[in-house]
Design an enzyme around this catalytic site. Structure first.
Site, PDB file in Angstrom:
ATOM      1  N   LYS A 256       1.266  -1.287  -0.373  1.00  0.00           N
ATOM      2  CA  LYS A 256       0.507  -0.036  -0.304  1.00  0.00           C
ATOM      3  C   LYS A 256       1.101   1.300   0.453  1.00  0.00           C
ATOM      4  CE  LYS A 256      -3.018   2.568   2.873  1.00  0.00           C
ATOM      5  NZ  LYS A 256      -3.905   2.765   4.743  1.00  0.00           N
ATOM      6  N   ASP A 261      -3.528  11.234   2.217  1.00  0.00           N
ATOM      7  CA  ASP A 261      -4.452   9.893   2.359  1.00  0.00           C
ATOM      8  C   ASP A 261      -5.160  11.462   2.778  1.00  0.00           C
ATOM      9  OD1 ASP A 261      -6.777   8.961   2.706  1.00  0.00           O
ATOM     10  OD2 ASP A 261      -6.108   7.842   4.618  1.00  0.00           O
ATOM     11  N   LYS A 268     -10.414  13.053   6.479  1.00  0.00           N
ATOM     12  CA  LYS A 268      -9.954  13.319   7.790  1.00  0.00           C
ATOM     13  C   LYS A 268     -10.019  14.686   8.858  1.00  0.00           C
ATOM     14  CE  LYS A 268      -6.415   9.453   7.116  1.00  0.00           C
ATOM     15  NZ  LYS A 268      -7.438   8.431   7.907  1.00  0.00           N
ATOM     16  N   ASP A 279       0.920   6.870   5.549  1.00  0.00           N
ATOM     17  CA  ASP A 279       0.569   5.906   4.738  1.00  0.00           C
ATOM     18  C   ASP A 279       1.274   5.589   3.414  1.00  0.00           C
ATOM     19  OD1 ASP A 279      -1.206   4.753   5.336  1.00  0.00           O
ATOM     20  OD2 ASP A 279      -3.211   5.775   3.998  1.00  0.00           O
ATOM     21  N   ASP A 339     -12.094   6.715   3.251  1.00  0.00           N
ATOM     22  CA  ASP A 339     -10.714   7.132   4.367  1.00  0.00           C
ATOM     23  C   ASP A 339     -10.359   5.295   4.333  1.00  0.00           C
ATOM     24  OD1 ASP A 339      -9.462   8.057   5.277  1.00  0.00           O
ATOM     25  OD2 ASP A 339      -9.812   8.016   7.165  1.00  0.00           O
ATOM     26  N   GLU A 341      -8.741   3.510   2.030  1.00  0.00           N
ATOM     27  CA  GLU A 341      -8.858   3.234   0.579  1.00  0.00           C
ATOM     28  C   GLU A 341      -8.043   2.352   0.480  1.00  0.00           C
ATOM     29  OE1 GLU A 341      -5.642   4.812   2.701  1.00  0.00           O
ATOM     30  OE2 GLU A 341      -7.743   5.962   2.677  1.00  0.00           O
ATOM     31  N   ARG A 343      -7.279  -0.629   1.274  1.00  0.00           N
ATOM     32  CA  ARG A 343      -7.959  -2.152   1.015  1.00  0.00           C
ATOM     33  C   ARG A 343      -7.436  -1.945  -0.044  1.00  0.00           C
ATOM     34  NH1 ARG A 343     -11.936  -1.881   5.807  1.00  0.00           N
ATOM     35  NH2 ARG A 343      -9.979  -0.488   6.699  1.00  0.00           N
TER      36      ARG A 343
END
Length: 509
Positions: A256, A261, A268, A279, A339, A341, A343
């Protein structure tokens, strides 16, 4: 991409005179090496801090400087090798501030405890962790200006090439994870990888054609949709491949790489966006492990990685909750929260690896990600390993757990359960799987376990369980709690996990 050159010497007495200090690491309440015992005993007579906290002592040793780096007790049930890494790091910072450029690292008192079988190696990596400076700082000020320790001697029976190879990978992982979102936007992340693997046996392929990505990685491109208005933020998939000359097994990684993010449409708020340039720690860790592979060139282990490098931006084009998107696997995914995202892109990457797995000997799949706040809440500073049935049958989680313990990159195991699959089950016939609920993972029961169920279904890996004709071992690796020091995602130094864990499990003989 410099870091201290490592030299291995058999003993203090056989070391050459070029070293300008000694860093002594161990429990100073136990028996000290005879070369240093008198110096420490005399110093204790005038300063009771000696042996209790890191100090620099004047002594008749290399450079006239003995840096005592006490660990405290090492024999208690809960003690582990990270204490040695921490002490070595503190000693290294004192050495650097004192103007030392070439210290000799001596670890003592660990020979009779299996927990410390790699103590000297872990001490070296702890020293390097402490001395590491961010990529932006090195580029602005010069590596030679701020990373002033050039060589480290380590006393022990060690392989200097191995120590250097692991640290090389850890440095790549730190750079990629910790660098700010413009300097390490997706195209520049890819550029860094191309430079890091130039003239190595690792083949780098960057897929950045938008139409190809939309066709082959539809979930990933949903996350990237709002970023397409800004060319420097365009997404890519980076494929790294090392083919061993006599391959007996193949490690296949999905990483990932969310370079920033915002949370997307589920924005957020409340200050929680700070630190979200980290991230991308999963992709960074995979690339770092691949760098160690490139240096070690294992004979029997092939490694394939796909890194999804994307910015989850906010804007008129942002994907939203309730959308149903068909994944690469053909599975229809209902979006629960934008949020969640990471996965999504992992599912497409894993689906590609699933299709390719038949072409490689003994494939083993891993997803690596800073995925959930729940992992940090449940596991603290430890990596969470969530294996599927075939991985459990093959003991992959045990192998990683054991390596993490001895190499100072520890993990804990969580199990995938029926409740996790029920949680993401479709509510109507309009879709096949739900990506997430609409609440934060940290307040959701089994918040770091159920995403593995989603990944299993969305990537088509549920067709490769123990009950199938072609089982595929798969372990989800959540580093949300272990990816930075102190859990501080804005300011904490990247830890480079799980480079050492995987290197110890698969590359070190």
């Amino acid at each position: 991409m410099a870091f201290p050159k490592v030299e291995v010497v058999e003993s203090y007495s056989t070391a050459h005179n070029d070293y300008d200090a000694v860093i002594l690491v161990g429990d100073f309440d136990q028996h000290l090496p005879p070369e240093f015992a008198d110096f420490v005993a005399r110093a204790k007579q005038s300063d009771r801090r000696v042996g209790q906290q890191p100090l620099l002592l004047a002594a008749d040793v290399f450079g006239g400087r003995l840096i005592t780096a006490p660990t405290g007790p090492l024999s208690r049930d809960f003690d582990d090798v990270r204490t040695i890494a921490d002490a070595a790091g503190l000693g290294a910072r004192i050495a650097q501030m004192a103007g030392v450029t070439k210290p000799l690292l001596v670890v003592f008192g660990t020979q009779d405890d299996a927990r410390y079988g790699q103590a000297e190696a872990v001490a070296f990596w702890g020293l390097c962790q402490a001395l590491y400076e961010p990529l932006e700082a090195r580029e602005a000020l010069g590596e030679e200006t701020i990373e002033t320790i050039t060589t480290v001697g380590v006393v022990g029976t060690l392989d200097a090439e191995w120590l250097s190879a692991v640290e090389s990978g850890k440095r790549v992982a730190r750079d990629l994870c910790g660098t700010e979102p413009e300097r390490m936007a997706a195209p520049r992340f890819a550029e860094y990888c191309q430079q890091a693997f130039a003239h190595t046996p690792v083949k780098v392929t960057v897929i950045d054609d938008i139409q190809q990505l939309q066709h082959e990685y539809p979930l990933l491109m949903a996350v990237a949709r709002a970023s397409l208005k800004v060319e420097r933020h365009w997404p890519c998939v980076i494929r790294l491949e090392y083919n061993a000359p006599a391959a007996e097994q193949t490690l296949m990684f999905a990483g990932k790489g969310i370079v920033y993010d915002t949370g997307g449409a589920d924005l957020k708020t409340g200050g929680h966006m700070a630190g979200m340039s980290r991230d991308k720690g999963g992709a960074a860790g995979v690339a770092g492990f691949m760098k160690t592979v490139a240096e070690m060139r294992p004979e029997t282990v092939s490694v394939v990685a796909e890194l999804g490098v994307v910015r989850n931006s906010i804007g008129a084009e942002a994907f939203v909750a309730d959308e149903i998107i068909k994944a690469h696997s053909g599975v229809r995914v209902r979006i629960g929260n934008t949020d969640a995202e990471g996965r999504l892109l992992l599912a497409d990457l894993l689906s590609h690896l699933r299709v390719q797995a038949a072409n490689y000997p003994r494939p083993q799949l891993f997803s690596v990600a800073t995925l959930t706040g729940h992992a940090a809440l449940a596991k603290g500073p430890y990596t969470a390993l969530v294996p599927n049935g075939p991985a459990r049958a093959n003991g992959l989680h045990d192998k990683l757990w054991e390596a993490g313990e001895v190499y100072g990159d520890p993990a804990e195991v969580s199990w995938s359960r029926r409740e996790d699959f029920s949680f993401v089950a479709p509510r109507t016939k309009a879709d096949d799987v739900l990506s997430s609920n609409n609440g934060p993972s940290a307040t959701t029961r089994r918040g770091h376990q159920f995403p593995m169920a989603f990944l299993t279904i969305a990537a088509g890996l549920d067709r490769h369980g123990n009950d199938s004709d072609h089982p595929l071992p798969y372990v989800h690796v959540d580093i949300a709690g272990s990816g930075v020091e102190g859990g501080d995602w804005q300011h904490g130094k990247p830890s480079a996990t799980p480079v050492t864990c995987f290197a110890g499990a698969y590359l070190h003989k």
